[in-house]
Design a protein around this motif. Structure first.
Motif, short mmCIF file in Angstrom:
data_model
loop_
_atom_site.label_atom_id
_atom_site.label_comp_id
_atom_site.label_asym_id
_atom_site.label_seq_id
_atom_site.Cartn_x
_atom_site.Cartn_y
_atom_site.Cartn_z
N SER A 47 0.83 -1.21 0.00
CA SER A 47 0.00 0.00 0.00
C SER A 47 0.86 1.25 0.00
CB SER A 47 -0.93 0.00 1.22
OG SER A 47 -1.72 1.17 1.25
N SER A 48 1.94 1.22 0.78
CA SER A 48 2.85 2.36 0.83
C SER A 48 3.50 2.61 -0.52
CB SER A 48 3.92 2.12 1.90
OG SER A 48 4.88 3.15 1.90
N GLY B 10 1.68 6.52 -6.99
CA GLY B 10 0.48 7.10 -7.57
C GLY B 10 -0.32 6.17 -8.45
N ASP C 145 0.98 3.89 -3.18
CA ASP C 145 0.58 5.27 -2.87
C ASP C 145 1.65 6.25 -3.33
OD1 ASP C 145 -1.84 4.56 -1.81
OD2 ASP C 145 -1.22 4.71 0.29
N VAL C 146 2.91 5.95 -3.00
CA VAL C 146 4.01 6.83 -3.40
C VAL C 146 4.10 6.92 -4.92
CG1 VAL C 146 6.52 7.05 -3.45
CG2 VAL C 146 5.37 6.54 -1.31
N SER D 26 -2.52 3.70 -7.01
CA SER D 26 -3.53 3.04 -6.18
C SER D 26 -4.85 2.84 -6.91
CB SER D 26 -3.77 3.84 -4.90
OG SER D 26 -2.61 3.95 -4.13
N GLU D 27 -5.19 3.80 -7.76
CA GLU D 27 -6.47 3.75 -8.47
C GLU D 27 -6.39 2.95 -9.77
OE1 GLU D 27 -9.13 5.01 -6.97
OE2 GLU D 27 -7.75 5.57 -5.33
#
Length: 247
Positions: A130-131, A137, A134-135, A139-140
């Motif tokens: 997850s980290s 970009g 997220d970093v 996630s979506e």
């Protein structure tokens, strides 16, 4: 006592030689290269076109053979390994980020990221994943297949895949080549964090002095030989060193 004697190196080459062709067309890509990479060190490899940068990386990672000398990941010599043993070594101890991405087209981004860990039968650290995403970009975009992602997004998926298992060594070939400056800076910061906080060894081939400035060390190659190195160098210093090599 040297780093090699103390076993502190993560990757080593000794008198590494690699040639292509024969006779008048023979080209020496690596000419008795000797170098070590310490654990937890972030190194950028730079040099003019044809200097041997990618060849050195491929030989160190067990992706290509060499004519003479030796190469090792930790204490494991590569030259004596069979193809299956090399495959297991790469899967369990090495992460790769190459320009070609090498994503499986039928899998989603998430499935591509998880694939090496699942093949190794290891447990997935979901918090770390997850980290990372997220970093980076993405996630979506985890449910999208590679054909539904831009080149930059595919690059980020490849980077996430390389970092997920926290491998001992990450080999990266122009990892920010398809990213905008902001995303590239975030990726480079993540690679540096991986080295400093988790002890991963990062070996990156790049032509970009700004990208190389994130590294602890810049290794310079010319004509298949080590031509020098810089420590904690700024982009201008790196650019000047490359200029002296004719890059």
């Amino acid at each position: 006592m040297s780093d090699v004697e103390q076993g502190r190196y993560a990757v080593r080459a000794l008198d590494l030689t690699k040639t292509y062709g024969s006779g008048e067309t023979q080209v020496t890509a690596l000419d008795r290269v000797g170098v070590t990479f310490r654990r937890g060190e972030f190194t950028a490899i730079m040099g003019p076109s044809g200097s041997g940068k990618s060849t050195l990386m491929h030989c160190l990672a067990g992706l290509d053979t060499f004519d003479s000398g030796s190469a090792a990941i930790g204490e494991q010599e590569l030259s004596g390994l069979r193809d299956r043993e090399l495959t297991v070594l790469r899967r369990e101890r090495i992460g790769f980020v190459f320009q070609a991405f090498n994503l499986v087209p039928t899998l989603t981004a998430e499935q591509n990221i998880l694939l090496p860990v699942e093949l190794a039968g290891a447990r997935v650290d979901r918090a770390w994943m997850s980290s990372i995403v997220d970093v980076l970009g993405i996630s979506e975009r985890l449910r999208h297949k590679p054909s539904e992602l831009s080149g930059g997004q595919q690059q980020r998926v490849a980077i996430a895949r390389a970092l997920l298992s926290r491998p001992e060594v990450v080999f990266a070939d122009e990892p920010t080549g398809n990213l905008d400056s902001r995303s590239g800076a975030e990726v480079l910061a993540l690679l540096r964090r991986s080295a400093r906080e988790m002890g991963q060894t990062i070996i990156m081939v790049t032509h970009d002095p700004l990208a190389a400035s994130y590294a602890d060390r810049v290794l310079l190659l010319a004509d298949g030989r080590i031509a020098g190195e810089l420590s904690d160098a700024e982009p201008d210093e790196i650019l000047a060193a490359l200029g002296r090599l004719g890059a």
